[in-house]
Design a protein around this motif. Structure first.
Motif, PDB file in Angstrom:
ATOM      1  N   VAL A   1       4.548  12.699  -1.206  1.00 59.88           N
ATOM      2  CA  VAL A   1       4.262  11.666  -2.189  1.00 59.88           C
ATOM      3  C   VAL A   1       3.899  10.397  -1.433  1.00 59.88           C
ATOM      4  O   VAL A   1       4.365  10.159  -0.315  1.00 59.88           O
ATOM      5  N   VAL A   2       3.052   9.574  -2.044  1.00 63.90           N
ATOM      6  CA  VAL A   2       2.646   8.324  -1.424  1.00 63.90           C
ATOM      7  C   VAL A   2       2.589   7.242  -2.492  1.00 63.90           C
ATOM      8  O   VAL A   2       2.370   7.523  -3.677  1.00 63.90           O
ATOM      9  N   GLY A   3       2.815   5.997  -2.088  1.00 63.35           N
ATOM     10  CA  GLY A   3       2.688   4.848  -2.969  1.00 63.35           C
ATOM     11  C   GLY A   3       1.526   3.975  -2.544  1.00 63.35           C
ATOM     12  O   GLY A   3       0.711   4.360  -1.699  1.00 63.35           O
ATOM     13  N   ALA A   4       1.446   2.785  -3.111  1.00 62.97           N
ATOM     14  CA  ALA A   4       0.341   1.877  -2.818  1.00 62.97           C
ATOM     15  C   ALA A   4       0.397   1.412  -1.364  1.00 62.97           C
ATOM     16  O   ALA A   4       1.465   1.109  -0.834  1.00 62.97           O
ATOM     17  N   ASN A   5      -0.772   1.377  -0.706  1.00 61.28           N
ATOM     18  CA  ASN A   5      -0.893   0.906   0.685  1.00 61.28           C
ATOM     19  C   ASN A   5       0.017   1.682   1.633  1.00 61.28           C
ATOM     20  O   ASN A   5       0.582   1.126   2.571  1.00 61.28           O
TER      21      ASN A   5
ATOM     22  N   SER B   1      -6.528   0.553  -8.410  1.00 62.55           N
ATOM     23  CA  SER B   1      -7.817   0.273  -9.025  1.00 62.55           C
ATOM     24  C   SER B   1      -8.061   1.326 -10.094  1.00 62.55           C
ATOM     25  O   SER B   1      -7.202   2.154 -10.383  1.00 62.55           O
ATOM     26  N   GLU B   2      -9.252   1.293 -10.691  1.00 61.85           N
ATOM     27  CA  GLU B   2      -9.584   2.297 -11.695  1.00 61.85           C
ATOM     28  C   GLU B   2      -9.816   3.665 -11.079  1.00 61.85           C
ATOM     29  O   GLU B   2      -9.756   4.679 -11.773  1.00 61.85           O
ATOM     30  N   ASN B   3     -10.106   3.700  -9.779  1.00 56.62           N
ATOM     31  CA  ASN B   3     -10.350   4.971  -9.105  1.00 56.62           C
ATOM     32  C   ASN B   3      -9.036   5.644  -8.738  1.00 56.62           C
ATOM     33  O   ASN B   3      -8.147   5.029  -8.153  1.00 56.62           O
ATOM     34  N   LYS B   4      -8.934   6.917  -9.059  1.00 58.58           N
ATOM     35  CA  LYS B   4      -7.715   7.662  -8.739  1.00 58.58           C
ATOM     36  C   LYS B   4      -7.686   8.040  -7.265  1.00 58.58           C
ATOM     37  O   LYS B   4      -8.721   8.224  -6.626  1.00 58.58           O
ATOM     38  N   GLN B   5      -6.483   8.156  -6.730  1.00 60.99           N
ATOM     39  CA  GLN B   5      -6.269   8.654  -5.377  1.00 60.99           C
ATOM     40  C   GLN B   5      -5.137   9.670  -5.423  1.00 60.99           C
ATOM     41  O   GLN B   5      -4.368   9.742  -6.384  1.00 60.99           O
ATOM     42  N   GLU B   6      -5.047  10.471  -4.391  1.00 58.23           N
ATOM     43  CA  GLU B   6      -3.977  11.455  -4.322  1.00 58.23           C
ATOM     44  C   GLU B   6      -2.644  10.754  -4.138  1.00 58.23           C
ATOM     45  O   GLU B   6      -2.483   9.913  -3.245  1.00 58.23           O
ATOM     46  N   VAL B   7      -1.655  11.101  -4.963  1.00 56.60           N
ATOM     47  CA  VAL B   7      -0.325  10.509  -4.854  1.00 56.60           C
ATOM     48  C   VAL B   7       0.758  11.549  -4.618  1.00 56.60           C
ATOM     49  O   VAL B   7       1.882  11.207  -4.258  1.00 56.60           O
TER      50      VAL B   7
END
Length: 533
Positions: free
Chosen positions: A180-184, A163-169
């Motif tokens: 490191v993390v990916g989507a879901n 989404s437009e909101n950033k999350q920690e990756v």
């Protein structure tokens, strides 16, 4: 001092364990820092970090000293977790860039500051810690009592995955650990820059990233470049990380190591994870969760094309397993089952934990993949370590280069060959036979039930002569075994019951399925039945 405009973002992804030796770290929300005077007028790159690592290796090792006041070093986990970075200070937050950075405060065992620099074109600038950048909440810490030169314990990278909101990756915190993390996906397995003398009686050495340089991205960039300088009593190193977040996030790692001395165990591309219990090792205590683990197996693809799957365990005593792997094609700690029903945990969501697959780039030479399994009483400890270990003496008068890609994924099928079946599940139980009266009778053997699946397995039938190839080493006796189709899973089921010749010694078990022409149909399953197990 320049402050960027405030932009509120969504709640960041939780970070579970801390990257320090076998401990957990808290998830904190963080933000930006101030820049101080430019230190350089040249285009900064990997060679500059390598020059620093080479020069550092020529010097004697200077152990870093903690600069923490007692109020921070004596914090317990719950208090430390109250110290959160203010989002409005996130680096690049107001520049409308795809990435921004936020930072970890020092505290507890995170008692050594790291230097974080920003690279913008020809300018290299150090980022300056200030207490006002943090919300100390109910931590009991008075920010006015803290020195301005504390520094940061580490940092996180934020990016808008879905989404437009950033999350920690991505996060760097503790020694040379990063995640490191990916989507879901949820954080689970983590990586390290380097492992030295893991599981030796002399004690493990934990190198640390002491300096970072983060290259400011352009607005259209889909990747972020991070350089790091590693230091330890035995080695120094230069690293370049190129992060590409996505459904499956990727990190390309370039490294050059310089040894201060001959190292007994040099662990390249180390991974760290947690295994408490699961179907192959049920919990000793009654628990509604069928399994608690971040990874359930080590997968190795050796250069000759062999595929091996080692089912993880939580041993009563430390166990070390080695697998020959000259110029390996890949290896990783994997979480193969992503069904919620396999874990039943709504809080920790082990079904969303990701796998990490290492793909070496170029020639690594002769070596072996090593797996270390460490006893743990609970899930707060990282008790699983894997890495590739070069064999033979290594030169101390020249740099050692190891480049690789780390794939962070929940699509594990992508990382094993489609023409061989793989272990979908491995279950351990007391040995048993069904009697003529249909009552099951147990014995003193240990039984394993393995289900192999895969595209090729679905097309097999009883005329293909599917049979088991089982090896038990020098200390195992095969009590019984059987192979039968498993129509429920579209594969084949292997049952084998084993006993140790000497109960005080472990039994090394390997098994695979072959067809009537004696060709392998599956990867090789590996497991070590511990002594008196």
């Amino acid at each position: 001092m320049r402050n960027l405009p405030v932009t509120v973002t969504s709640t960041p992804t939780l970070v579970r364990r801390d990257g320090s030796p076998f401990r957990r770290y808290a998830a904190l929300a963080f933000g930006f820092m101030t820049l101080i005077s430019a230190q350089s007028v040249f285009a900064f790159g990997f060679d500059d970090v390598a020059d620093q690592a080479r020069s550092l290796a020529d010097q004697g090792y200077n152990a870093p000293q903690s600069n923490l006041p007692d109020s921070l070093s004596n914090l317990e986990y719950q208090k430390y977790s109250q110290i959160q970075f203010k989002p409005q200070y996130s680096l690049w937050r107001g520049d409308n860039l795809p990435f921004d950075l936020s930072f970890f405060h020092e505290g507890m065992h995170y008692n050594l500051p790291v230097t974080v620099n920003q690279v913008v074109g020809d300018d290299v600038s150090k980022l300056q810690y200030e207490p006002q950048q943090f919300d100390f909440s109910d931590s009991g810490i008075d920010p006015s009592s803290l020195p301005d030169d504390l520094g940061y314990a580490g940092f996180r990278v934020n990016y808008a995955l879905q989404s437009e909101n950033k999350q920690e990756v991505m996060a760097f915190l503790g020694a040379s650990y990063f995640r490191v993390v990916g989507a879901n996906q949820r954080y689970g397995v983590s990586a390290r820059g380097l492992a030295i003398d893991t599981a030796l009686s002399s004690g493990e050495e934990f190198p640390r990233f002491k300096n970072f340089w983060v290259v400011k991205p352009d607005k259209g960039d889909k990747y972020l470049t991070i350089y790091a300088l590693l230091d330890s009593p035995s080695a120094t190193g230069a690293y370049r990380f190129v992060l590409r977040p996505g459904q499956d996030s990727i990190v390309d790692v370039k490294s050059k190591l310089f040894l201060r001395r001959q190292v007994t165990k040099l662990g390249i591309a180390p991974l760290t994870s947690m295994y408490l219990f699961g179907p192959s090792q049920p919990s000793d205590d009654l628990n509604f969760r069928p399994a608690i683990h971040d990874s359930n197996g080590l997968l190795v693809n050796a250069a000759q094309g062999d595929w091996l799957w080692h089912t993880l365990m939580n041993p009563k005593k430390l166990m070390v397993s080695t697998y020959p792997a000259d110029n390996p094609r890949g290896f990783g700690l994997m979480q193969r089952n992503h069904e919620f029903g396999a874990y039943q945990d709504l809080q920790d969501r082990y079904d969303l934990r990701l796998s990490a697959w290492i793909e070496p780039q170029g020639s690594w030479g002769k070596g072996q993949v090593e797996l270390v399994e460490i006893p743990t009483p609970n899930e707060t400890n990282d008790n699983i370590v894997s890495y590739w270990r070069p064999t033979g003496d290594l030169p101390t008068d020249q740099g050692l280069e190891f480049d690789y890609r780390i794939n962070w994924t929940k699509n594990e099928a992508r990382y094993h060959t489609s023409d061989l079946g793989w272990v979908a599940q491995a279950r351990r139980s007391q040995g048993e036979v069904r009697q003529g009266n249909l009552v099951r009778k147990t014995d003193d053997s240990t039984m394993f039930v393995l289900d192999f699946v895969g595209p090729e397995m679905k097309s097999l039938d009883s005329d293909d002569g599917v049979k088991a190839d089982i090896s038990l080493g020098d200390n195992g006796n095969l009590v019984r075994s059987s192979v039968e189709p498993n129509p429920a899973m579209g594969g084949y089921r292997l049952r084998l019951s084993v006993k140790a010749k000497d109960g005080a010694k472990p039994v090394d078990i390997k098994a695979l399925l072959r067809n009537g022409q004696d060709q392998p149909l599956t990867e090789t399953w590996s497991y070590t039945l511990p002594a008196n197990g």
